[in-house]
Each structure stands twice: as C-alpha cells, then as structure tokens.
Motif scaffolding. Structure first.
Motif, PDB file in Angstrom:
ATOM      1  N   HIS A   1      96.744  40.914 -36.948  1.00 54.69           N
ATOM      2  CA  HIS A   1      97.454  41.622 -35.884  1.00 54.69           C
ATOM      3  C   HIS A   1      96.696  41.671 -34.572  1.00 54.69           C
ATOM      4  O   HIS A   1      97.263  42.012 -33.537  1.00 54.69           O
ATOM      5  CB  HIS A   1      97.756  43.057 -36.317  1.00 54.69           C
ATOM      6  N   VAL A   2      95.411  41.372 -34.628  1.00 56.92           N
ATOM      7  CA  VAL A   2      94.536  41.480 -33.453  1.00 56.92           C
ATOM      8  C   VAL A   2      93.626  40.256 -33.425  1.00 56.92           C
ATOM      9  O   VAL A   2      93.096  39.847 -34.463  1.00 56.92           O
ATOM     10  CB  VAL A   2      93.668  42.761 -33.521  1.00 56.92           C
ATOM     11  N   HIS A   3      93.444  39.681 -32.246  1.00 59.60           N
ATOM     12  CA  HIS A   3      92.468  38.603 -32.080  1.00 59.60           C
ATOM     13  C   HIS A   3      91.114  39.222 -31.733  1.00 59.60           C
ATOM     14  O   HIS A   3      91.049  40.210 -31.004  1.00 59.60           O
ATOM     15  CB  HIS A   3      92.872  37.671 -30.931  1.00 59.60           C
ATOM     16  N   TYR A   4      90.052  38.612 -32.222  1.00 56.82           N
ATOM     17  CA  TYR A   4      88.691  39.041 -31.910  1.00 56.82           C
ATOM     18  C   TYR A   4      87.904  37.841 -31.413  1.00 56.82           C
ATOM     19  O   TYR A   4      88.106  36.727 -31.885  1.00 56.82           O
ATOM     20  CB  TYR A   4      87.997  39.610 -33.158  1.00 56.82           C
ATOM     21  N   ALA A   5      86.993  38.091 -30.487  1.00 53.85           N
ATOM     22  CA  ALA A   5      86.104  37.038 -29.996  1.00 53.85           C
ATOM     23  C   ALA A   5      84.881  37.690 -29.368  1.00 53.85           C
ATOM     24  O   ALA A   5      84.928  38.842 -28.915  1.00 53.85           O
ATOM     25  CB  ALA A   5      86.800  36.156 -28.973  1.00 53.85           C
ATOM     26  N   ALA A   6      83.798  36.951 -29.343  1.00 54.90           N
ATOM     27  CA  ALA A   6      82.588  37.387 -28.658  1.00 54.90           C
ATOM     28  C   ALA A   6      82.251  36.339 -27.603  1.00 54.90           C
ATOM     29  O   ALA A   6      82.524  35.150 -27.785  1.00 54.90           O
ATOM     30  CB  ALA A   6      81.427  37.543 -29.642  1.00 54.90           C
ATOM     31  N   VAL A   7      81.673  36.811 -26.515  1.00 60.50           N
ATOM     32  CA  VAL A   7      81.248  35.931 -25.435  1.00 60.50           C
ATOM     33  C   VAL A   7      79.759  36.179 -25.221  1.00 60.50           C
ATOM     34  O   VAL A   7      79.356  37.275 -24.835  1.00 60.50           O
ATOM     35  CB  VAL A   7      82.033  36.186 -24.133  1.00 60.50           C
ATOM     36  N   ALA A   8      78.958  35.163 -25.515  1.00 62.50           N
ATOM     37  CA  ALA A   8      77.504  35.277 -25.400  1.00 62.50           C
ATOM     38  C   ALA A   8      77.055  34.965 -23.980  1.00 62.50           C
ATOM     39  O   ALA A   8      77.458  33.957 -23.404  1.00 62.50           O
ATOM     40  CB  ALA A   8      76.824  34.343 -26.392  1.00 62.50           C
ATOM     41  N   LEU A   9      76.230  35.822 -23.447  1.00 72.64           N
ATOM     42  CA  LEU A   9      75.718  35.684 -22.078  1.00 72.64           C
ATOM     43  C   LEU A   9      74.323  35.078 -22.105  1.00 72.64           C
ATOM     44  O   LEU A   9      73.374  35.637 -21.571  1.00 72.64           O
ATOM     45  CB  LEU A   9      75.703  37.063 -21.402  1.00 72.64           C
ATOM     46  N   GLU A  10      74.187  33.931 -22.731  1.00 73.34           N
ATOM     47  CA  GLU A  10      72.884  33.312 -22.965  1.00 73.34           C
ATOM     48  C   GLU A  10      72.511  32.209 -21.988  1.00 73.34           C
ATOM     49  O   GLU A  10      71.378  31.794 -21.962  1.00 73.34           O
ATOM     50  CB  GLU A  10      72.820  32.739 -24.385  1.00 73.34           C
ATOM     51  N   GLY A  11      73.444  31.685 -21.269  1.00 73.84           N
ATOM     52  CA  GLY A  11      73.144  30.521 -20.437  1.00 73.84           C
ATOM     53  C   GLY A  11      73.278  29.257 -21.259  1.00 73.84           C
ATOM     54  O   GLY A  11      73.203  29.283 -22.487  1.00 73.84           O
ATOM     55  N   VAL A  12      73.462  28.152 -20.582  1.00 75.56           N
ATOM     56  CA  VAL A  12      73.680  26.867 -21.261  1.00 75.56           C
ATOM     57  C   VAL A  12      72.528  26.530 -22.198  1.00 75.56           C
ATOM     58  O   VAL A  12      72.734  25.990 -23.286  1.00 75.56           O
ATOM     59  CB  VAL A  12      73.878  25.739 -20.212  1.00 75.56           C
ATOM     60  N   GLU A  13      71.317  26.879 -21.812  1.00 72.72           N
ATOM     61  CA  GLU A  13      70.163  26.564 -22.653  1.00 72.72           C
ATOM     62  C   GLU A  13      70.172  27.334 -23.972  1.00 72.72           C
ATOM     63  O   GLU A  13      69.448  26.990 -24.904  1.00 72.72           O
ATOM     64  CB  GLU A  13      68.851  26.828 -21.898  1.00 72.72           C
ATOM     65  N   GLY A  14      71.012  28.365 -24.093  1.00 76.41           N
ATOM     66  CA  GLY A  14      71.077  29.162 -25.312  1.00 76.41           C
ATOM     67  C   GLY A  14      72.154  28.746 -26.286  1.00 76.41           C
ATOM     68  O   GLY A  14      72.388  29.434 -27.283  1.00 76.41           O
ATOM     69  N   ARG A  15      72.806  27.616 -26.028  1.00 76.10           N
ATOM     70  CA  ARG A  15      73.919  27.183 -26.888  1.00 76.10           C
ATOM     71  C   ARG A  15      73.515  27.112 -28.367  1.00 76.10           C
ATOM     72  O   ARG A  15      74.216  27.625 -29.240  1.00 76.10           O
ATOM     73  CB  ARG A  15      74.446  25.827 -26.434  1.00 76.10           C
ATOM     74  N   GLU A  16      72.407  26.480 -28.656  1.00 78.07           N
ATOM     75  CA  GLU A  16      71.982  26.339 -30.052  1.00 78.07           C
ATOM     76  C   GLU A  16      71.680  27.704 -30.670  1.00 78.07           C
ATOM     77  O   GLU A  16      72.041  27.967 -31.819  1.00 78.07           O
ATOM     78  CB  GLU A  16      70.753  25.422 -30.154  1.00 78.07           C
ATOM     79  N   LEU A  17      71.038  28.585 -29.910  1.00 83.65           N
ATOM     80  CA  LEU A  17      70.740  29.931 -30.390  1.00 83.65           C
ATOM     81  C   LEU A  17      72.024  30.682 -30.733  1.00 83.65           C
ATOM     82  O   LEU A  17      72.119  31.346 -31.771  1.00 83.65           O
ATOM     83  CB  LEU A  17      69.930  30.708 -29.345  1.00 83.65           C
TER      84      LEU A  17
END
Length: 123
Positions: free
Chosen positions: A40-56
């Motif tokens: 009934h609800v969508h969930y998502a997170a948005v990481a504020l890591e910068g492009v260099e943090g993609r793997e992390l």
C-alpha cells in the motif's frame, strides 16, 4: 523508482548517510513498516554519499538487507537544489501523497512507525 511508478500510492523517502546512526535507525523502522504495508505504500532511501560512495551504498543496502530501493543522491540534491530543498540534517523523512506531492516532512530526527502511520492515515 520514478514518479510514474509511485503514482497512486503514498511514498516514504528517507534521506540518509551510511555513517549516521540515526539514519540507520530510520531505515530500520522503514524496513519493518515495508514488511507490513509494502503493498500500500512505496518506500525508498536516498543516500547522500556522493558519487565516490556508490560502492559503499551498495554494500550498506546488502548488509542491512534493505528490501526497497536505495538511490544515490545527485550533486544537486546534496547541495539542497532539488524539490526537497535542504536535506543535510539527516535523517530527513519525507512523505509524498499518491500524486507525488510532499505531504509531510521531518528533518534531523528518527520518525517512529506509529508517527509515520498516523501521517499516512491522513492521506
């Protein structure tokens, strides 16, 4: 996840960093909620890591077994230039209505499930 895929249902977005314990607590609450209301609800997170943090961020999602999308914020969002404005006081939890409009927002503190469910009922 795009605005087209979230239309018709509320969406909960959590702006996080992988190094912030409050942000991790927020993700934990959302994971529990997603198990119960994911239809009934969508969930998502948005990481504020910068492009260099993609793997992390990918490792973070895998290590915590996060069942919903985790996106990497672009430079504009990190600088506060997106539709969400300043998201630097993590966690930032945003509730979008079924039309994709910001209906509610809390900055800099963990939002527990009961409070978020109360806001969801109001939509």
């Amino acid at each position: 996840m795009t605005s087209a895929t979230t239309r018709g249902k509320p969406t909960v977005l959590a702006f996080i960093t992988t190094s912030n314990l409050s942000a991790q607590a927020q993700v934990d609450f959302l994971m529990a909620m997603a198990k119960n209301d994911g239809d009934h609800v969508h969930y998502a997170a948005v990481a504020l890591e910068g492009v260099e943090g993609r793997e992390l961020v990918e490792l973070y999602k895998k290590a915590l077994s996060i069942p919903f999308p985790v996106a990497l914020a672009d430079a504009r969002t990190q600088a506060g230039g997106s539709v969400f404005g300043d998201v630097s006081a993590v966690p930032v939890t945003v509730l979008l209505d079924g039309a994709g409009r910001v209906a509610w927002r809390i900055d800099g503190r963990v939002v527990k499930s009961e409070e978020l469910r109360r806001e969801l009922r109001g939509l």
